[in-house]
Design a protein around this motif. Structure first.
Motif, short mmCIF file in Angstrom:
data_model
loop_
_atom_site.label_atom_id
_atom_site.label_comp_id
_atom_site.label_asym_id
_atom_site.label_seq_id
_atom_site.Cartn_x
_atom_site.Cartn_y
_atom_site.Cartn_z
N LEU A 1 40.99 13.44 54.03
CA LEU A 1 41.65 12.38 54.80
C LEU A 1 41.71 11.07 54.03
CD1 LEU A 1 40.36 13.25 58.38
CD2 LEU A 1 42.62 13.63 57.38
N TYR A 2 40.74 10.86 53.17
CA TYR A 2 40.74 9.67 52.33
C TYR A 2 41.93 9.72 51.37
CZ TYR A 2 38.65 6.02 49.36
OH TYR A 2 38.40 4.87 48.67
N ALA A 3 42.12 10.89 50.74
CA ALA A 3 43.25 11.05 49.81
C ALA A 3 44.57 10.88 50.57
CB ALA A 3 43.19 12.44 49.17
N PHE A 4 44.61 11.41 51.78
CA PHE A 4 45.82 11.29 52.60
C PHE A 4 46.12 9.81 52.90
CE2 PHE A 4 47.62 11.14 57.01
CZ PHE A 4 48.87 11.63 56.70
N ALA A 5 45.09 9.09 53.38
CA ALA A 5 45.27 7.68 53.73
C ALA A 5 45.79 6.87 52.55
CB ALA A 5 43.95 7.09 54.22
N ARG A 6 45.24 7.14 51.38
CA ARG A 6 45.66 6.37 50.21
C ARG A 6 47.09 6.68 49.80
NH1 ARG A 6 40.54 4.92 46.89
NH2 ARG A 6 41.97 4.85 45.16
N GLN A 7 47.50 7.94 50.00
CA GLN A 7 48.89 8.26 49.66
C GLN A 7 49.86 7.68 50.67
OE1 GLN A 7 50.42 11.70 47.80
NE2 GLN A 7 48.42 12.66 47.58
N VAL A 8 49.45 7.59 51.93
CA VAL A 8 50.36 7.05 52.95
C VAL A 8 50.41 5.53 52.87
CG1 VAL A 8 50.89 6.84 55.41
CG2 VAL A 8 49.90 8.95 54.54
N PHE A 9 49.25 4.91 52.80
CA PHE A 9 49.21 3.45 52.96
C PHE A 9 48.80 2.68 51.72
CE2 PHE A 9 48.55 4.95 57.41
CZ PHE A 9 49.73 4.45 57.94
N GLY A 10 48.62 3.36 50.61
CA GLY A 10 48.30 2.61 49.39
C GLY A 10 46.91 2.90 48.86
N SER A 11 46.74 2.67 47.56
CA SER A 11 45.54 3.14 46.86
C SER A 11 44.28 2.31 47.16
CB SER A 11 45.79 3.17 45.36
OG SER A 11 46.19 1.88 44.94
N ASP A 12 44.43 1.21 47.91
CA ASP A 12 43.23 0.42 48.22
C ASP A 12 42.59 0.79 49.55
OD1 ASP A 12 43.88 -1.02 45.96
OD2 ASP A 12 45.04 -2.50 47.09
N ARG A 13 43.16 1.80 50.23
CA ARG A 13 42.67 2.08 51.58
C ARG A 13 41.22 2.55 51.63
NH1 ARG A 13 45.92 -0.46 52.20
NH2 ARG A 13 44.12 -1.65 52.85
N LYS A 14 40.52 2.07 52.69
CA LYS A 14 39.18 2.57 52.99
C LYS A 14 39.29 3.35 54.30
CE LYS A 14 36.79 -1.57 51.27
NZ LYS A 14 38.02 -2.44 51.20
N ILE A 15 38.37 4.28 54.52
CA ILE A 15 38.40 4.94 55.83
C ILE A 15 37.05 4.82 56.52
CG2 ILE A 15 40.24 6.56 55.23
CD1 ILE A 15 38.19 8.73 55.00
N ARG A 16 37.11 4.87 57.84
CA ARG A 16 35.90 4.75 58.63
C ARG A 16 35.77 5.97 59.53
NH1 ARG A 16 36.06 0.48 63.42
NH2 ARG A 16 37.24 2.19 64.34
N PHE A 17 34.60 6.59 59.50
CA PHE A 17 34.32 7.69 60.41
C PHE A 17 33.42 7.18 61.52
CE2 PHE A 17 35.68 10.50 57.08
CZ PHE A 17 36.13 11.62 57.75
N ARG A 18 33.73 7.56 62.75
CA ARG A 18 32.80 7.26 63.84
C ARG A 18 32.63 8.50 64.69
NH1 ARG A 18 34.09 1.39 66.39
NH2 ARG A 18 35.80 2.54 67.31
N VAL A 19 31.48 8.64 65.25
CA VAL A 19 31.22 9.82 66.06
C VAL A 19 32.18 9.85 67.25
CG1 VAL A 19 29.53 10.95 67.55
CG2 VAL A 19 28.81 9.91 65.39
N ASP A 20 32.66 11.02 67.52
CA ASP A 20 33.57 11.20 68.65
C ASP A 20 33.22 12.54 69.29
OD1 ASP A 20 35.66 10.97 70.45
OD2 ASP A 20 37.14 10.43 68.93
N TYR A 21 33.98 12.94 70.29
CA TYR A 21 33.72 14.24 70.90
C TYR A 21 35.02 15.01 71.11
CZ TYR A 21 32.97 17.84 74.33
OH TYR A 21 32.97 19.05 74.96
N PHE A 22 35.06 16.22 70.60
CA PHE A 22 36.11 17.18 70.95
C PHE A 22 35.41 18.50 71.21
CE2 PHE A 22 38.17 14.07 68.19
CZ PHE A 22 39.25 13.69 68.98
N PRO A 23 35.84 19.25 72.22
CA PRO A 23 35.14 20.50 72.55
C PRO A 23 35.22 21.54 71.45
CG PRO A 23 36.62 19.82 74.34
CD PRO A 23 36.93 18.95 73.17
N PHE A 24 36.23 21.43 70.57
CA PHE A 24 36.45 22.50 69.58
C PHE A 24 35.99 22.16 68.17
CE2 PHE A 24 40.31 20.08 68.68
CZ PHE A 24 40.62 19.58 69.94
#
Ligand code: PHE
Length: 351
Positions: free
Chosen positions: A239-262
């Protein structure tokens, strides 16, 4: 009428026909000579029976000759009249070659289609194959196979349009407009064996009061990777590689705990704001938050793997799903998701 007279009759008819001025005159001649009731030739044919038998063959042949000549003359004149009419018509028509041509307006892909192609293209560079799946889905794939049995509270979050089942209205197999592209995780796993790397863009449906960022019909992209040694780090890297290709090479990503049943564990991923990089408290893109929520994701739940016959002690994988419109809005600066679907050419042709 003798044979001589028949020849004279045919001569006269041919001259008259050749001079016929129009279709009506031609038709009058046809009736006069070939008409069933009072045509000159029918009269002659009737006479045949009253002749002594030895004279009949010669006379019959003469009648036939006359008939063939007259028919040919009619045909020739008809063609000539038709050609003349066409020539007259063409002579009257005038093309104005100095008129400027009508402008040909080339169409283009809808911004949502453009974004889906862009997403597919980027994931292709990461080794993901694009596949598509049904928008009308079994309850089983949309919910049950994803650990959301009837009565599960997660169904509240994903209310949708239910469809009367054309295969016999079997209430035990309800169908619906899929609420996310996640059912395709299950379909793909049922169909294939690991390793799997697919991305699934497609239309989804939700029972929704629409506003600037929500529509009841919208698009998602789903990602799924299954292999023997995949971890959360692979999910993050992808997802990091994806973000940088979509929005530019300086992008950072943030993960936060979430909930999905699957998925377990599950996370929400956000990109840092490409417009203000977290520096503008009034940013029109992130609203001053500095982060743009992009997708839900996680490691595929072992129960989901078991259900498709995979051994969770051997295979693991990750999945993610995000909104196509969200990306399109961020990239084009669209202030309202509904603009994509009102089909106002003045808006759409800007992209
Ligand atoms: N399908 C989820 C949604 O629509 C997103 C998701 C996809 C979460 C894959 C985890 C894994 O909200």
């Amino acid at each position: 009428m003798a044979g001589q007279d028949l020849k004279a009759l045919a001569d006269r008819a041919a001259t008259e026909i050749a001079a016929a001025a129009d279709e009506a005159a031609l038709e009058a001649s046809r009736v006069r000579y070939l008409g069933r009731k009072e045509g000159a030739l029918s009269e002659a044919t009737k006479k045949l029976a009253s002749l002594p038998p030895p004279e009949r063959p010669a006379y019959g042949a003469a009648v036939n000759d006359a008939k063939i000549r007259i028919e040919k003359a009619l045909e020739a004149r008809e063609a000539a009249l038709r050609d003349a009419a066409l020539a007259r018509e063409l002579g009257q028509e005038r093309e104005d070659l100095s008129l400027p041509p009508r402008r040909v307006r080339l169409g283009r892909l809808h911004p949502i289609s453009q974004t889906m192609r862009e997403v597919s293209r980027i994931f292709a560079t990461l080794g993901f194959e694009t596949v598509e799946g049904p928008e009308i889905e079994w309850d089983y794939y949309n919910f049950e196979a994803l650990n959301i049995p009837p009565g599960h509270p997660a169904r509240e979050k994903w209310q949708t349009l239910w469809i009367s089942n054309p295969l016999g209205d079997d209430p035990s197999r309800p169908i619906l407009g899929r609420t996310h592209t996640s059912p395709m995780q299950v379909r793909i796993m049922e169909e294939r064996r690991p390793p799997i790397r697919v991305v699934i863009p497609g239309r989804c449906y939700r029972y929704e009061a629409t506003d600037a960022i929500r529509e009841s019909i919208f698009f998602q992209y789903e990602g799924l990777a299954i292999d023997e040694k995949l971890t959360m780090a692979d999910l993050k890297g992808t997802l990091y590689a994806f973000a940088r290709q979509v929005f530019g090479s300086d992008r950072k990503i943030r993960f936060r705990v979430d909930y999905f049943p699957f998925t377990e564990p599950s996370a929400e991923i956000a990109f840092d704001c490409f417009a203000c990089e977290g520096k503008d408290p009034n940013c029109h893109v992130c609203g001053g938050d500095g982060w743009i929520e992009a997708a839900g994701c996680g490691m595929v739940h072992p129960d989901v793997l078991r259900r498709v016959g995979y051994d969770p002690t051997r295979y693991q994988g990750f999945a993610f799903g995000g909104g196509i419109e969200r990306i399109a809005m961020l990239k084009t600066g669209a202030p309202d998701i509904r603009l994509f679907y009102q089909n106002d050419i003045r808006y759409l042709e800007q992209f």
